[in-house]
Design an enzyme around this catalytic site. Structure first.
Site, short mmCIF file in Angstrom:
data_model
loop_
_atom_site.label_atom_id
_atom_site.label_comp_id
_atom_site.label_asym_id
_atom_site.label_seq_id
_atom_site.Cartn_x
_atom_site.Cartn_y
_atom_site.Cartn_z
CG HIS A 69 12.13 -39.86 -23.42
ND1 HIS A 69 11.58 -40.61 -24.43
CD2 HIS A 69 13.02 -40.68 -22.78
CE1 HIS A 69 12.10 -41.82 -24.43
NE2 HIS A 69 12.99 -41.89 -23.43
CG ASP A 82 8.58 -42.78 -4.42
OD1 ASP A 82 9.49 -41.93 -4.29
OD2 ASP A 82 8.45 -43.73 -3.63
CB CYS A 124 10.46 -39.69 -29.19
SG CYS A 124 11.55 -40.30 -27.87
CB CYS A 141 7.41 -38.56 -25.22
SG CYS A 141 9.16 -38.39 -25.65
CG ASP A 173 8.04 -38.40 1.72
OD1 ASP A 173 7.61 -37.32 2.15
OD2 ASP A 173 9.17 -38.53 1.22
CB CYS A 187 9.17 -42.99 -27.55
SG CYS A 187 8.61 -41.96 -26.18
#
Length: 343
Positions: free
Chosen positions: A303, A234, A277, A274, A60, A272
């Site tokens: 996660h 974002d 999880c 990840c 940015d 999930c």
């Protein structure tokens, strides 16, 4: 885009961020300008090498800090003079300097320098702010060094006023950019008003160029904005929430600090994939959070980023199949269902 303000996504290794499915990160011009400085990063081989992220980086422009650090800056027609929040030293940021800093960093996607209009703002204030940003957009375009593989995005401003959004979009498309961001939203106007502004603004931007909604947002914000033609986002929410004990899931937010999770052997989200999880229980995540162990924020951040990337991948697939409305309906139903019932 996961947010890596100071050349790091908090609580995550770059390799772990890549494992979530992220293809591009966001860095911050203002913060890196102050520490360690863009010049030092350039001497060390650029931001990609410095932070060990070989994939694309969007930076940015520093424009958001024009708003958020209002007590430490003075705006004039040519740019902004900042007082550093670190040591009080004074710095000058103009469109040309912002573009130069982003060039030194080696940004793949450079953002034009702008003023993020605060909310609320009356029409006159919003108009003056937007027109200053359009002047700076032209200056940014003139300062940018065109080269293959690198892009410059302009930023639409105009607060919640339809006529100002139209004027801003026309000015930017007249200048010509590689992509177009929609700024000045998610600053307090609420989701309904944000989506209404997107209904007006997104159709004004070229359909063959990326559309980027800056600083957004919650999962429902992403789905609503994608349905209105937005491509890129974002937000600090997934990482910040992970550091404060909140998991964002397909069934809505889960606060692992709540006592109901203390003896729960189930994962955050059984669907999930990840590490949080597949390897750990709600009870363990609750324990980590209450004990203030650093592994807790690491796992929850992983996660949350995984969930966001999975959500965006689902949206892309739904668009490709012509099933976006059905995807959105399933998403809303899952969110409305709420978390798993207590054991």
């Amino acid at each position: 885009m996961p947010v890596g303000t100071a050349a790091t996504v908090k609580a995550m290794r770059p390799e772990s961020v890549a494992e979530t499915g992220a293809e591009i990160l966001l860095g911050n011009t203002y913060h890196l300008m102050l520490r360690p400085t863009a010049e030092r990063i350039a001497e060390l081989g650029g931001l990609h090498r410095f932070m060990n992220w070989p994939k694309p980086i969007l930076t940015d422009s520093g424009g958001f800090q024009v708003m958020s650090l209002a007590g430490r800056r003075k705006i004039d027609a040519e740019g902004v003079t900042f007082q550093s929040h670190i040591d009080g030293s004074r710095h000058r940021l103009t469109p040309a300097r912002s573009i130069e800093i982003q060039h030194l960093l080696g940004s793949d996607v450079t953002m034009a320098f702008d003023e993020c209009t605060p909310f609320p703002a009356d029409h006159r204030t919003a108009a003056e702010s937007m027109r200053l940003s359009m002047r700076w957009a032209a200056d940014s375009r003139a300062a940018f060094r065109d080269r293959p593989g690198y892009a410059l995005f302009g930023i639409v401003q105009g607060s919640v006023y339809d006529d100002l959004r139209r004027e801003s979009a026309a000015a930017l498309t007249g200048i010509g950019f590689d992509g177009y961001a929609i700024g000045g939203l998610a600053v307090g106007e609420g989701q309904a008003e944000m989506l209404r502004v997107l209904d007006v603004t997104a159709p004004l931007l070229p359909g063959d160029r990326p559309r980027y909604l800056m600083g957004v947002g919650k999962p429902a914000d992403l789905v609503g904005a994608v349905r209105r033609g937005v491509d890129m986002f974002d937000c600090v929410l997934p990482t910040r929430s992970g550091r404060t004990g909140q998991a964002l899931t397909r069934r809505g937010p889960v606060n692992v600090r709540n006592a109901r999770h203390a003896a729960d052997p189930r994962p955050l989200d059984p669907e999930c994939g990840c590490p949080a999880c597949t390897g750990y229980s709600r009870a363990y995540l609750h324990h980590l959070s209450k004990a203030e162990e650093i592994l807790g924020p690491m796992l929850l951040t992983w996660h949350n980023l995984h969930y966001y990337q999975e959500l965006m991948a689902g949206l892309r697939e739904a668009i490709a199949k012509g099933e976006l409305d059905a995807f959105a309906a399933r998403f809303e139903a899952e969110q409305a269902a709420g978390d798993l019932p207590p054991l």
